[in-house]
Design a protein around this motif. Structure first.
Motif, PDB file in Angstrom:
ATOM      1  N   HIS A 128     -35.522  83.681   0.685  1.00  0.00           N
ATOM      2  CA  HIS A 128     -35.901  84.740   1.622  1.00  0.00           C
ATOM      3  C   HIS A 128     -36.736  85.807   0.908  1.00  0.00           C
ATOM      4  N   PHE A 129     -36.330  86.142  -0.300  1.00  0.00           N
ATOM      5  CA  PHE A 129     -37.105  87.089  -1.101  1.00  0.00           C
ATOM      6  C   PHE A 129     -38.512  86.543  -1.347  1.00  0.00           C
ATOM      7  N   GLU A 130     -38.608  85.294  -1.744  1.00  0.00           N
ATOM      8  CA  GLU A 130     -39.915  84.704  -2.060  1.00  0.00           C
ATOM      9  C   GLU A 130     -40.787  84.555  -0.817  1.00  0.00           C
ATOM     10  N   ARG A 131     -40.168  84.361   0.320  1.00  0.00           N
ATOM     11  CA  ARG A 131     -40.942  84.229   1.560  1.00  0.00           C
ATOM     12  C   ARG A 131     -41.502  85.557   2.037  1.00  0.00           C
ATOM     13  N   TRP A 132     -40.722  86.611   1.929  1.00  0.00           N
ATOM     14  CA  TRP A 132     -41.060  87.858   2.605  1.00  0.00           C
ATOM     15  C   TRP A 132     -41.556  88.985   1.703  1.00  0.00           C
ATOM     16  N   ILE A 133     -41.164  89.035   0.448  1.00  0.00           N
ATOM     17  CA  ILE A 133     -41.440  90.210  -0.375  1.00  0.00           C
ATOM     18  C   ILE A 133     -42.620  89.951  -1.324  1.00  0.00           C
ATOM     19  N   ASP A 134     -43.697  90.666  -1.110  1.00  0.00           N
ATOM     20  CA  ASP A 134     -44.874  90.566  -1.984  1.00  0.00           C
ATOM     21  C   ASP A 134     -44.726  91.608  -3.096  1.00  0.00           C
ATOM     22  N   TRP A 135     -43.829  91.337  -4.031  1.00  0.00           N
ATOM     23  CA  TRP A 135     -43.491  92.338  -5.028  1.00  0.00           C
ATOM     24  C   TRP A 135     -44.640  92.618  -5.989  1.00  0.00           C
ATOM     25  N   ARG A 136     -45.512  91.631  -6.197  1.00  0.00           N
ATOM     26  CA  ARG A 136     -46.640  91.827  -7.114  1.00  0.00           C
ATOM     27  C   ARG A 136     -47.616  92.884  -6.593  1.00  0.00           C
ATOM     28  N   ALA A 137     -47.694  93.031  -5.284  1.00  0.00           N
ATOM     29  CA  ALA A 137     -48.589  94.022  -4.688  1.00  0.00           C
ATOM     30  C   ALA A 137     -47.878  95.338  -4.383  1.00  0.00           C
ATOM     31  N   SER A 138     -46.596  95.418  -4.735  1.00  0.00           N
ATOM     32  CA  SER A 138     -45.803  96.595  -4.396  1.00  0.00           C
ATOM     33  C   SER A 138     -46.081  97.753  -5.345  1.00  0.00           C
ATOM     34  N   ALA A 139     -45.980  98.967  -4.814  1.00  0.00           N
ATOM     35  CA  ALA A 139     -46.047 100.163  -5.654  1.00  0.00           C
ATOM     36  C   ALA A 139     -44.869 100.218  -6.628  1.00  0.00           C
ATOM     37  N   ARG A 140     -43.849  99.413  -6.369  1.00  0.00           N
ATOM     38  CA  ARG A 140     -42.657  99.379  -7.220  1.00  0.00           C
ATOM     39  C   ARG A 140     -42.619  98.122  -8.095  1.00  0.00           C
ATOM     40  N   ARG A 141     -43.770  97.541  -8.365  1.00  0.00           N
ATOM     41  CA  ARG A 141     -43.800  96.303  -9.141  1.00  0.00           C
ATOM     42  C   ARG A 141     -43.047  96.437 -10.467  1.00  0.00           C
ATOM     43  N   ALA A 142     -43.252  97.507 -11.177  1.00  0.00           N
ATOM     44  CA  ALA A 142     -42.585  97.677 -12.476  1.00  0.00           C
ATOM     45  C   ALA A 142     -41.073  97.717 -12.312  1.00  0.00           C
ATOM     46  N   GLN A 143     -40.594  98.322 -11.227  1.00  0.00           N
ATOM     47  CA  GLN A 143     -39.155  98.378 -10.987  1.00  0.00           C
ATOM     48  C   GLN A 143     -38.609  96.995 -10.613  1.00  0.00           C
ATOM     49  N   TYR A 144     -39.380  96.233  -9.865  1.00  0.00           N
ATOM     50  CA  TYR A 144     -38.964  94.852  -9.588  1.00  0.00           C
ATOM     51  C   TYR A 144     -38.797  94.083 -10.897  1.00  0.00           C
ATOM     52  N   GLU A 145     -39.780  94.215 -11.787  1.00  0.00           N
ATOM     53  CA  GLU A 145     -39.783  93.450 -13.034  1.00  0.00           C
ATOM     54  C   GLU A 145     -38.633  93.863 -13.961  1.00  0.00           C
ATOM     55  N   SER A 146     -38.296  95.151 -13.945  1.00  0.00           N
ATOM     56  CA  SER A 146     -37.253  95.631 -14.853  1.00  0.00           C
ATOM     57  C   SER A 146     -35.851  95.532 -14.262  1.00  0.00           C
TER      58      SER A 146
END
Length: 276
Positions: free
Chosen positions: A190-208
């Motif tokens: 579900h995360f992979e289908r819906w969340i474009d984390w690479r384009a998010s303003a919070r990308r660094a927080q996703y990664e960490s």
């Protein structure tokens, strides 16, 4: 004839343990799953199992009717357990992601509930147990979609309980805290289908933070974690008590969350939850 209970989401975790635990306690359990292969596995383990996908109205109708047929028209209890999570920052959640998760976590559950009420009114008794969560009491970061469904479930169930006071049907909420399950693994698609984390303003927080939790779990046990059997024990108490409580909290985390929600000022509550 043994009392009958219909349980959704029995392929693993809380639902799986509840199905086996209630069967051992003498209940006639209808342990339903979304996929036939999971039902086949449960049948091989001695349970009565058939398909019921709470995101599919036709499957809900067919599964509910199957339970009634196997129970000779009677249903003593319903435990609405099926749910999934879609992790991600709220600002990154597309509306479609919310529609999808509400379809399973609230709308399908409500469909089953209203069907059960009609049967229980006619037979003069029954109990409906809704599986909420510690996240139905407080919200934490990255869990916005799931929290939204559980907050909605809490409100809908509270009103239903008030409205059903003049009937023989009892409405009960179960609030598990940290319980070992497959919800994290099952949330990844579900995360992979819906969340474009690479384009998010919070990308660094996703990664960490979130990506590590999803894909690289530490394996460390939560300080408040209890096994699924703790939820099963609460379910049995709710089913067998002469006057069941409105809520059954499972794990210390849930009791703490209840205190925070009721007593902590908003600023203190936000500070405490942000740290978690």
């Amino acid at each position: 004839m043994a009392k009958t209970i219909l349980i959704t989401g029995c392929s693993s975790g809380i639902g799986y343990d509840a199905a086996h635990g209630l069967a051992k306690a003498g209940w006639k359990v209808f342990a339903t799953c979304r996929r036939e292969e999971d039902c086949a596995r449960l049948r091989a383990e001695g349970l009565t199992s058939f398909v019921l996908d709470v995101a599919d109205p036709s499957s809900i109708e067919a599964g509910f009717n199957e339970a009634l047929a196997r129970g000779r028209g009677r249903l003593d209890a319903l435990y609405n357990n099926a749910a999934f999570a879609c992790p991600g920052a709220v600002e990154d959640l597309p509306a479609g992601a919310l529609r999808e998760i509400f379809e399973t976590n609230l709308f399908g559950l409500h469909d089953l509930t209203t069907r059960a009420i009609k049967v229980m009114r006619a037979q003069g008794s029954g109990r409906i147990l809704q599986c909420s969560s510690v996240l139905g009491l407080v919200g934490i970061r990255w869990r916005g979609a799931y929290v939204a469904t559980k907050f909605a479930l809490e409100g809908l169930t509270d009103v239903l309980r008030l409205e059903m006071r003049d009937t023989p049907v009892r409405i009960i909420t179960i609030n598990p805290g940290p319980i070992p399950s497959k919800i994290r693994v099952n949330s990844i698609p579900h995360f992979e289908r819906w969340i474009d984390w690479r384009a998010s303003a919070r990308r660094a927080q996703y990664e960490s933070s979130l990506l590590k939790r999803l894909y690289e779990p530490s394996g460390k046990k939560d300080a408040f974690e209890l096994p699924p059997a703790a939820v099963t024990a609460a379910i049995l108490r709710a089913l067998e008590a002469e006057n069941p409580k409105s809520h059954y909290y499972v794990t210390g985390a849930t009791h703490l969350a209840s205190w925070i929600r009721r007593l902590a000022p908003p600023r203190l509550r936000d500070w405490l939850l942000a740290k978690g």
